[in-house]
Design a protein around this motif. Structure first.
Motif, short mmCIF file in Angstrom:
data_model
loop_
_atom_site.label_atom_id
_atom_site.label_comp_id
_atom_site.label_asym_id
_atom_site.label_seq_id
_atom_site.Cartn_x
_atom_site.Cartn_y
_atom_site.Cartn_z
N SER A 207 0.82 -1.21 0.00
CA SER A 207 0.00 0.00 0.00
C SER A 207 0.85 1.26 0.00
O SER A 207 0.37 2.32 -0.42
CB SER A 207 -0.93 -0.01 1.22
OG SER A 207 -0.17 0.05 2.43
N MET A 211 0.02 4.80 -2.11
CA MET A 211 -0.30 6.05 -1.43
C MET A 211 0.74 7.13 -1.72
O MET A 211 0.41 8.32 -1.79
CB MET A 211 -0.39 5.80 0.08
CG MET A 211 -1.48 4.82 0.48
SD MET A 211 -3.10 5.22 -0.22
CE MET A 211 -3.40 6.81 0.56
N LYS A 230 -2.19 10.09 7.39
CA LYS A 230 -2.80 8.76 7.36
C LYS A 230 -2.53 8.05 8.68
O LYS A 230 -1.50 8.26 9.32
CB LYS A 230 -2.27 7.94 6.19
CG LYS A 230 -0.80 7.62 6.22
CD LYS A 230 -0.43 6.70 5.06
CE LYS A 230 1.07 6.37 5.04
NZ LYS A 230 1.88 7.51 4.69
N THR A 249 -7.36 8.44 6.20
CA THR A 249 -6.59 9.58 5.67
C THR A 249 -7.20 10.88 6.17
O THR A 249 -8.39 10.95 6.51
CB THR A 249 -6.58 9.55 4.14
OG1 THR A 249 -7.93 9.62 3.65
CG2 THR A 249 -5.92 8.27 3.64
N SER A 422 -10.22 8.94 -2.47
CA SER A 422 -11.01 8.23 -1.46
C SER A 422 -11.38 6.83 -1.94
O SER A 422 -11.40 5.87 -1.15
CB SER A 422 -12.27 9.03 -1.12
OG SER A 422 -11.92 10.30 -0.63
N VAL A 425 -8.35 4.57 -1.54
CA VAL A 425 -8.14 4.24 -0.14
C VAL A 425 -9.17 3.21 0.33
O VAL A 425 -8.84 2.25 1.05
CB VAL A 425 -8.22 5.52 0.73
CG1 VAL A 425 -8.21 5.16 2.21
CG2 VAL A 425 -7.08 6.46 0.40
N ASN A 429 -8.36 -0.61 1.69
CA ASN A 429 -8.88 -1.16 2.95
C ASN A 429 -9.64 -2.46 2.73
O ASN A 429 -9.54 -3.39 3.55
CB ASN A 429 -9.79 -0.13 3.62
CG ASN A 429 -9.01 1.03 4.21
OD1 ASN A 429 -7.84 0.90 4.55
ND2 ASN A 429 -9.64 2.19 4.30
N SER A 625 -12.10 6.14 5.37
CA SER A 625 -11.30 7.36 5.28
C SER A 625 -12.06 8.52 5.89
O SER A 625 -13.25 8.72 5.65
CB SER A 625 -10.97 7.65 3.81
OG SER A 625 -10.37 8.92 3.72
#
Length: 1853
Positions: A207, A211, A230, A249, A422, A425, A429, A625
């Motif tokens: 990850s 990111m 984060k 985040t 978003s 992210v 997850n 997030s």
């Protein structure tokens, strides 16, 4: 914070001269100075001398606390923990960090509970796997500061306290926050790796590149700055293995998408995508370079030095794939990112009125934007330039100005990117989620630090607001820990004031605070930034944390805990609203691409608090997030950005407060990104902002210095008096009495329960007293030593003077004696020389006379010889001349007669032709000819065919007769000569003519043969010459190569003398590596097997019973079941197939392996037959030559020819058998590939069995025929030789030439008797002549002719094969020569050192190939040897049977010896070292002898008794020829041992017991295998106990592998017992009392520093443990060689663990530690000598640690010292030497630190070393183990089985 706020480090009222202090400096912040005179009360200034010898009069004001800070002693400088400093203040902290960073290159430092990390801007080798394992399991204060130490502390507290943990990483942009967080996650992924195969830890690490690509960008301060915050939660299960992760985040910097400052970049993903635009899959994105787009070219520079965007993009794609993002989604993501770039480059044209604008319909970027997002071009073109206004009565569309359109476009771009961020992210997850229940988690918070720029906007305001909240949490946590420490130690608690920033936080987030007023202004229809600023002035003008700038009405100042920050209000409302027009969002919602439409759906909008509340109710925290997606702007109750950020921040604080926090403060040392460059101004600014100085102030307000009683006693024992030590043994009371006498003020220290607490400055005072004490002792020692040295020097000079006088007098006497001796010797020399000269003259004259005489006589003899030779040659010439004349006359007459005959016949033929032509012209003739012509044609055609067939037959017969004619002639010639000798009468004329014709044919055959031989010899000569030329050329090239190699070697003088030694070492090293790799494979196999069993147990938790005759080895193709004799292999395979069954036969690899082995043996037998055939052909040629020269009988050649034919027949049969076996193997392989559920038909399986049985029966019949034929032929040959009394003119060979081949018995005997009969008949020519049977001789001659023809054909074939072989050799030599030339050319291009290395590598490869060839040859020879041994056993068995039969016959004849014979039979029934058991008792045998056996039960018996009992059982099974019993017993034994070891996997005694028994069983199988190599030390009795029928070589390999596994488990157990003792015993315990001194420690305490050394170990504990190991191993009979290897491995582990800790502990690198280490190592060496283990090589494994101890004690100042260190520390790498020098810490003021210049000198001298880049030693490394053969002196019949084993069912045989 005021750096002078702490009064604990202020200048005392009485300060002496030479005291060092800190004074403020505008450039360096703080500067060091020294007092030049004592300070007295009332003085208003201090006389100071600066470091540059400048004198300064520094004013002070004691009443107002305006005094300089005291400087710490040099011994405290460079401490790992800042709280260990005696004087705690800002300059001390700054100086300590600077010294550690610049001089020691240490980037990590503790400050209480905070880890301070300084960015080195350089890659350091301190993050490898070895470093992770070194910190794993260690306490935080045991090792040097490191991010891994913080991570280990969090992991350990999570497991110990079962409480969630958090690691808070903060700092400025460019300080290294992201890297620190990444290393922390890497540590968790390595230490807490997933227990399953989900690879969740790899996904967590994957990850990071994603990111970084979408959330990081280049700024002026950092090339990889995180533009968002984060919080990553790493989830663990109950066993603390990673099972999942979740990321939240915070506050993505969306404005960077549309705007970048100068020399900054947009987010990395834009540039990565542009760099990969040329890829085929990205053609539709219509991207070019980054300079062509407005959003990426705004900052100016689009590249980063040292960064490859294309390579990073590939890593990003790989990470997305690893996280489960499909390829289609990846393409969609890249389309959205590319559309943002196209949107930013859309050209907007303003109209003339200025209130409206338009976009060209042909705009390429807008078309690409719409195409990539799947939206309508016309609608987007319209709504980019218009907006919809909704009122209560109507809705109308309004145009927008150019600036409004640009703002709307930028807002749309930011919104698209935020939604995509978003979404990514969220999917990360999802990929990191797990269905397992989360037990606990560790959170890693990577968040922006305090920021202040020239222009600060809304983003900086939110960042600083978050840091205010984090600082408040940090202050409360530090204060709480400090209070807990005081309460635990029962120290009176006094309230300490600390900075509380709650008023500043209230200013921002309280009701009607800055954020509330901002949200209120955003709700006003025409609200502006200026109006909001005016409201702030009116509301908060009286606040102490709020100010209004003097020169601005649109800015405001907030006084944060770190600094004052001025914010410009422009843009605050717009960024807080985050306005995006609804019409544009609706167009995106209508996209034809699902991903684009999903990004802007309304159901995605949700408040984070609701989600969080739901997730809190679950067992694990799974929060989305905190950067929620924005709803449409006209929706009611829309949450502003500030409100959302405040909500997510409160959620974060709730999470942090519910966990145990760990703090990492990252410091940026300079703004230029220079490696290891320290800017004091920037460092102090960040230290004040990150709370480090606040921690120092809180610590300094109380009792910052804390010592345990044990450490204080060890450190300051020199200040105690002898009577104080003698009065009491309680260290606590001694410390109290000493402190009360040394420090008069009781407020300066406090006595806790386990520690002593000191005020600031008191430790420095104690250090001064200690140094004074040492100085006095040093002066006394120096005085005494100097006097002693002078006395020693005088005595040495006096002794030297006397010695010189004595030697001078002796020299004069010896010189006189030498002169007299030489005079006498000269006279002797003269006498001998004169005699020698006279003798040489005489010998010379005599030798000349003899030579003259010899030459004269030789000349006379040569003259007479030439005359005789001339006369002889003249006679020969006359003979040939007369013969030639007679032949010429005869030829002339014959030619004339032939000419006359030809002329006459030609005349007659012409006349007949003329008559025929006249007759042919008549019509009647033609009619007569045509009648029946067709029938005649058919008849003629048939006749022609018959004649052709007859012609072919006759041609074949003619060729056969022609080929045999030559040999018949020679036979007849010999017969004729013999006949002439026997007959006195004159031969008849007919016989003479026949002999003459035969003679001519014989001469013709001889001439043809001579021509063939000449041709063969000529071709052989040419080939030999060509080969010789090539060999000569090759030799020249080799000589040239050797010359060049020698020249290269001469240039490298350092390596010339050690070349052979290095080659041997390299070969030995390769052998060790190969053995190590093999044993590692064995280890991995055992681990996989163990893991398989564990998984099987988990899947089937019930009790499972395995068949007793089935083992784990049956399914393992690496270990075939058993290797029996050659005769029984196939039968065993068939029997196993029948027993297992049809269904399982296809899956049983044993049959397949045995068939494969049988095919290999038949192939080897065929090769042997071919070699013997060639050998027989050569022998036949030699016999033929002897017969031609000596007149021997040639009948033996008929035998050879017969054998050759028979051999060819057998070879064809052998090939047939081989084909059958190949078909069988193919059938078995095809059948094994089928599925278990698909059963093969019974017909195919029966066919397979029948074919195998037929092949086996055929082989058995052939072998029996060979044996019978060999014996009968030998008997017949012996009878024939014994029945003849004539002279031996026949080759009387005692063995049949083809005895070793498969020959038919009847044919061979019939042929042999036929040959014998022919020989007997041809002996008497008279008998042959009298009966008139000359045809018999003619038939014999035909046989000889056939034989010669066959020999000639064989010779031609052999010649052709030799030619082909020589050609192949020539081609191979050519290729080899070309390779050598290429290699030589390449070598010339290399450097001399590389040439030498290349030559060595070539030589090693050549030797390796030769070794492999030799190994194959040895294996072949061993197989032949085994085969011969088996044949010998068969013969021996037959002989024994014959002897037994004869003895039985004699016993029948002599009845009176019957009783004695019976007695002998009874004696043979005595115990023969074999144990018999029934098949059903095997499980009981294994249970009593293996599974349930305890080593204590066999105390006092023979060592390794179970191994001997098992072998005796195996021997009985071998005696009964029961291979299944042997296989079952060995398999059950191995499985039983594995079960026992699995059950007792932590029992050293049980493991060593079975290691010794397994090795002994292996030695028994070798010793009694029957191989001569293992029987050299056997007695005659032991040789009788050898195995007779089975070859258990493959099972020996299985037992060897099992022994390796047991050895590895034994080492693992021993290391587990020793490892907790090593560090404490080797480094921390005082082996030499009073030598080591404990330095001041801070908040982080070493785990072993207890009150009285509790839970610590000394060296005696290690030696006791070693004694236990040695006693157990010796008592259980383990081989001494293996014991040596065990202790070598354990000593290596001691060396590795100790050295690794030394390299990671600054407090351990001192002179006294070096002395302690040398003493401890000497004790270990003494123990090795006492146990006679010095030959194990254990001392050599300790060499790195020995050199490290010597390095700590060596002098480290001059160039000579550097050279001595480099020459001494050969076992340490360059990194290790430099690391130890950097870590070297003086414990006393008399020692000096290692200067940076000296370390640079060491590095320069060690540059040429090719050391590995690894800093730490691999403590898990295991040397390959060897099991040398160690035969036993015991015999099997002498072993007694004790009753305690319960083995009554075993019967002695």
């Amino acid at each position: 914070m005021d750096p002078r706020g702490s009064n604990s480090s202020m200048l005392h009222c009485k300060t002496w001269q030479y005291t060092r202090v800190w004074i403020p400096d505008p450039d360096e912040v703080w500067r060091s100075a020294e007092l030049t005179k004592d300070y007295k009360d009332g003085d208003e200034s201090l006389q100071l001398r600066l470091e540059d010898d400048t004198i300064l009069d520094y004013p002070i004001d004691v009443q107002n606390n305006q005094v300089p800070f005291l400087r710490n002693p040099d011994i405290l400088v460079g401490e790992n923990d800042l709280t260990a400093l005696s004087h705690l203040h800002e300059p001390a902290v700054l100086h300590n960090l600077k010294v550690r960073f610049l001089e020691s290159n240490h980037i990590y430092t503790y400050c209480g509970i905070v880890l301070v990390a300084i960015n080195p801007y350089e890659q350091l080798p301190i993050y490898g796997q070895d470093v992770i394992y070194a910190y794993s399991g260690q306490n935080m204060g045991d090792m040097d500061p490191h991010i891994f130490a913080v991570a280990e502390e969090a992991y350990k507290q999570m497991a110990r306290d079962e409480k969630n943990q958090s690691i808070i990483v903060s700092g400025e942009s460019g300080a290294g926050k992201t890297v620190s967080a990444k290393y922390a996650m890497r540590y968790f992924a390595t230490v807490g790796g997933s227990a399953s195969d989900t690879n969740i830890e790899e996904k967590v690490l994957a990850s990071s590149p994603i990111m970084e690509a979408i959330g990081n960008a280049k700024t002026t301060r950092n090339d990889n700055s995180s533009r968002f915050g984060k919080y990553i939660e790493i989830g663990f299960d109950k066993k603390y293995h990673i099972i999942g992760a979740n990321m939240r985040t915070y506050l993505l910097e969306k404005s960077r998408v549309v705007f970048q400052a100068d020399d900054e970049r947009n987010y990395h993903i834009f540039y990565q995508l542009c760099a990969a635009a040329s890829l085929p899959e990205f053609k539709e994105l219509a991207l070019t370079c980054a300079e062509d787009f407005f959003y990426t070219a705004h900052g100016g520079n689009t590249t980063i030095e040292g960064v490859d965007d294309a390579e990073d993009f590939e890593k990003t794609r790989q990470a997305l794939t690893l996280l489960g993002v499909r390829e289609s989604h990846q393409i969609s993501i890249f389309k959205i990112i590319a559309s943002i770039l196209h949107l930013g480059s859309v050209e907007i044209q303003a109209e003339r009125d200025g209130d409206s604008c338009s976009i060209s319909p042909q705009d390429e970027h807008l078309s690409n934007f719409c195409r990539l997002l799947g939206i309508e071009h016309s609608q987007m073109e319209h709504w980019l330039c218009h907006r919809k206004l909704v009122t209560t009565s109507e809705t109308y569309v309004k145009t927008m100005s150019l600036q409004q359109v640009v703002n709307a476009r930028n807002a749309l771009a930011k919104h698209i990117y935020a939604q995509l961020f978003s979404w990514i992210v969220e999917h990360i997850n999802k990929a990191l989620q797990t269905s397992l229940k989360q037990h606990s988690f560790i959170g890693v918070l990577d968040i922006y630090g305090f920021e202040t720029f020239e222009i600060n906007s809304f983003e900086q305001f939110c960042i600083n607001y978050a840091n205010e909240k984090l600082q408040q949490q940090f202050n409360s946590h530090v204060f709480k820990l400090e209070q807990e420490e005081y309460m635990k130690e029962q120290i009176p608690w006094t309230l300490i004031d600390f900075y509380d920033n709650q008023p500043c936080i209230d200013l921002i987030e309280a009701k009607l605070g800055i954020l509330d007023l901002l949200d209120e202004e955003c709700k006003v229809p025409k609200g502006t930034d200026q109006n909001w600023a005016q409201k702030l002035y009116e509301r908060h003008s009286n606040s102490q944390h709020f100010q209004k700038p003097r020169m601005s009405n649109t800015a405001f100042i907030v006084i944060h805990f770190a600094d004052k920050v001025e914010y410009l209000s422009d843009g605050f409302l717009e960024k807080n609203r985050d306005t995006v027009y609804e019409e544009q969002i609706n167009i995106l919602k209508a996209s034809k691409f699902p991903l684009v439409a999903d990004l802007f759906r309304d159901d995605k909008d949700s408040v984070p608090a609701t989600n969080t509340a739901k997730s809190r109710s679950s067992s694990k925290i799974n929060v989305r997030s905190s950067r929620p997606l924005m709803k449409a702007p006209n929706k009611e109750h829309k949450k502003s950005v500030g409100y959302q950020f405040r909500t997510s921040l409160n959620l974060l604080m709730e999470t942090l407060n519910a966990t145990t926090p760990h703090y990492v403060r990252c410091i940026k040392p300079n703004d230029e990104k220079l490696p290891f460059h320290f800017d004091p101004k920037r460092a102090v600014q960040q230290l004040r902002a990150c709370g480090v100085l606040e921690t120092i102030r809180i610590s300094a307000a109380g009792y910052p210095s804390r010592w345990t009683y044990h450490d204080f006693f060890n450190r300051y024992r020199v200040l105690m008096k002898k009577r104080e030590l003698a009065n009491t043994t309680d260290k606590k009371n001694i410390c109290k009495s000493v402190l009360e006498s040394l420090i008069k003020d009781p407020d300066k220290f406090q006595f806790g329960r386990t520690k002593i607490f000191f005020r600031a400055g008191q430790v420095a005072y104690l250090e001064k007293l200690r140094a004074d004490k040492f100085r006095e002792a040093t002066i006394m020692i120096q005085k005494t030593v100097r006097g002693w040295l002078q006395r020693v020097k005088y005595r040495r000079l006096r002794a030297a003077t006397l010695t010189l006088q004595r030697f001078c007098r002796g020299y004069l006497a010896r010189r006189l004696t030498e002169h007299l001796r030489r005079t006498r010797a000269a006279i002797v020399f003269q006498k001998q020389y004169r005699m020698l000269k006279a003798r040489r003259a005489y010998c010379r004259v005599r030798r000349a006379a003899v030579i003259i005489q010899s030459y004269t006589r030789a000349m006379c003899v040569r003259r007479s010889y030439r005359q005789v030779l001339t006369e002889h040659k003249a006679t020969i010439i006359q003979k040939y001349a007369r013969g030639w004349m007679a032949r010429r006359h005869f030829q002339r007459q014959r030619d004339a007669a032939i000419v006359i005959q030809c002329a006459f016949r030609r005349l007659k033929a012409r006349q007949a032709l003329k008559a025929l032509k006249i007759e042919a012209r008549s019509a009647e003739h033609l009619k007569r000819l045509n009648v029946g012509m067709e029938n005649k044609v058919v008849q003629l055609q048939r006749k022609i065919d018959d004649q052709n067939k007859e012609f072919k037959t006759l041609s074949e017969q003619l060729s056969a007769v022609t080929s045999t004619h030559a040999m018949e002639v020679e036979k007849l010639k010999k017969e004729l000569a013999r006949y002439q000798q026997n007959q006195e009468a004159d031969p008849s004329l007919q016989l003479q003519e026949e002999v003459q014709s035969l003679r001519t044919e014989l001469q013709k055959a001889h001439s043809e043969r001579r021509v063939l031989e000449d041709t063969h010899n000529r071709e052989n000569g040419e080939l030999r010459k060509r080969v010789a030329d090539l060999e000569h050329e090759n030799a020249l090239l080799k000589d040239e190569k050797e010359h060049l190699n020698n020249q290269i070697l001469r240039q490298s003088k350092a390596e010339s003398s050690q070349s052979s030694v290095e080659e041997n070492l390299l070969i030995k090293k390769e052998l060790e590596e190969e053995r190590s790799r093999y044993q590692n494979l064995v280890k991995e196999y055992s681990q996989l097997e163990q893991r398989y069993e564990n998984l099987r147990d988990e899947q089937t938790p019930g009790h499972r019973k395995n068949p007793s005759n089935q083992s784990s080895l049956e399914s393992d193709s690496n270990y075939p079941s058993i290797s029996t004799s050659e005769i029984g292999d196939t039968e065993d395979a068939l029997q196993q197939v029948e027993e297992i069954g049809i269904e399982k036969a296809a899956m049983d690899m044993t049959v397949f392996l045995k068939l494969q082995k049988r095919v290999r043996e038949l192939e080897q037998e065929r090769k042997k037959l071919q070699v013997q055939l060639e050998k027989e052909q050569q022998d036949s040629k030699k016999v033929q030559v002897e017969q031609q020269n000596n007149g021997l009988d040639v009948d033996q050649d008929a035998d050879i020819a017969y054998n050759s034919l028979k051999r060819q027949e057998l070879e064809s049969e052998n090939k047939k058998l081989k084909n059958d076996l190949n078909e069988l193997r193919k059938a078995v392989a095809d059948q094994a590939m089928q599925d278990n559920s698909t059963h093969s038909s019974p017909d195919s399986y029966s066919l397979l069995l029948n074919q195998l049985k037929l092949a086996n029966e055929e082989l058995e019949v052939r072998k029996e025929e060979v044996l019978i034929l060999r014996t009968q032929i030998m008997n017949a040959d012996q009878r024939r030789l014994s029945g003849k009394n004539m002279e031996p003119n026949i080759n009387a060979r005692t063995s049949w030439p083809n005895s070793e081949k498969h020959v038919d018995q009847e044919d061979a005997i019939e042929a042999y008797h036929g040959v014998c009969q022919t020989n007997s008949q041809t002996e008497d020519w008279g008998y042959l002549n009298e009966d008139g049977e000359l045809g018999l001789a003619y038939q014999g001659l035909k046989q000889v002719a056939r034989l010669l023809e066959a020999q000639l054909q064989a010779q031609n074939l052999k010649h052709e094969e030799e030619v082909e072989h020589l050609k192949a050799q020539v081609e191979a030599m050519k290729e080899e020569m070309d390779k050598q030339q290429q290699t030589f050319c390449q070598t010339l291009l290399l450097s001399p050192e590389a040439q030498v290395e290349f030559g060595v590598q070539q030589e090693i490869s050549r030797l390796t190939n030769e070794n492999l060839d030799f190994k194959e040859l040895v294996e072949k020879l061993e197989k032949n040897e085994k085969k011969l041994k088996k044949q010998l056993k068969i013969y021996m068995k037959k002989v024994q049977d014959l002897e037994a039969a004869q003895a039985l016959a004699q016993s029948d004849r002599r009845h009176h010896e019957l009783t004695r014979q019976v007695t002998v039979q009874r004696k043979e029934k005595d115990f023969q070292g074999m144990l018999e058991y029934h098949k059903e008792d095997e499980a009981l045998l294994i249970r009593n002898l293996v599974t349930d056996l305890k080593p204590q039960m066999l105390s006092g018996t023979v060592p390794c008794l179970p191994a001997y009992i098992l072998y005796m059982c195996i021997r009985h099974a071998d005696y009964t020829n029961d291979d299944l019993k042997v296989h079952s017993l060995l398999s059950s034994t191995i499985n039983g041992i594995k079960k026992v070891l699995k059950k007792h996997n932590e029992d050293f005694e049980m493991t060593s017991f079975w290691l010794s028994n397994t090795c002994r069983l292996l030695h028994c199988l070798k010793q009694y295998s029957g191989d001569e190599g293992f029987m050299t030390q056997n007695t005659a009795k032991q040789n009788e106990h050898c195995l007779k029928n089975f070859d258990l070589t493959e099972y020996r390999q299985v037992l060897s592998d099992l022994s390796i596994q047991i050895y590895q488990q034994l080492i693992k157990i021993a290391e587990g017992l020793l490892q907790p003792m090593i560090v404490s015993a080797m480094l921390e315990n005082e082996s030499i009392q009073g030598l080591s001194g404990v330095r001041p420690t801070g908040y982080r305490k070493r785990s072993s520093s207890m009150v009285d050394g509790e839970n610590s170990y000394c060296l005696e504990a290690i030696i006791r443990q070693m004694n236990f190991f040695h006693t157990v191993l010796c008592d259980q009979g383990l081989d001494p060689e293996i014991i040596l290897q065990v202790f070598k491995q354990l000593f290596y582990m001691i060396n590795a663990v100790t050295l690794n800790n030394l390299l990671l502990r600054k407090d351990a690198c001192s002179w006294s530690t070096g002395m302690q280490l040398r003493y401890n190592i000497s004790q270990l060496e003494e123990w090795l000598r006492g146990k006679n283990l010095q030959q194990s090589g254990a001392v050599q494994t300790m060499e790195p640690l020995i050199q490290a101890a010597q390095l700590l004690q060596l002098k480290k100042k001059t160039q000579e010292d550097a050279e001595a260190i480099c020459s001494l520390c050969t076992s340490l790498s360059t990194q290790q030497i430099v690391k130890i020098l950097n870590l070297y810490t003086p414990l006393n003021e008399f020692e000096e630190r290692v200067t940076v210049s000296f370390i640079r000198t060491i590095q320069a001298q060690l540059q040429e070393r090719s050391d590995p880049q690894q800093l730490l030693l691999d403590s898990k490394h295991m040397f390959p183990v060897l099991f040398p053969f160690n035969p036993s002196a015991l015999t099997m019949d002498s072993i007694h089985i004790p009753a305690c084993l319960n083995l009554e069912f075993l019967n002695e045989v």
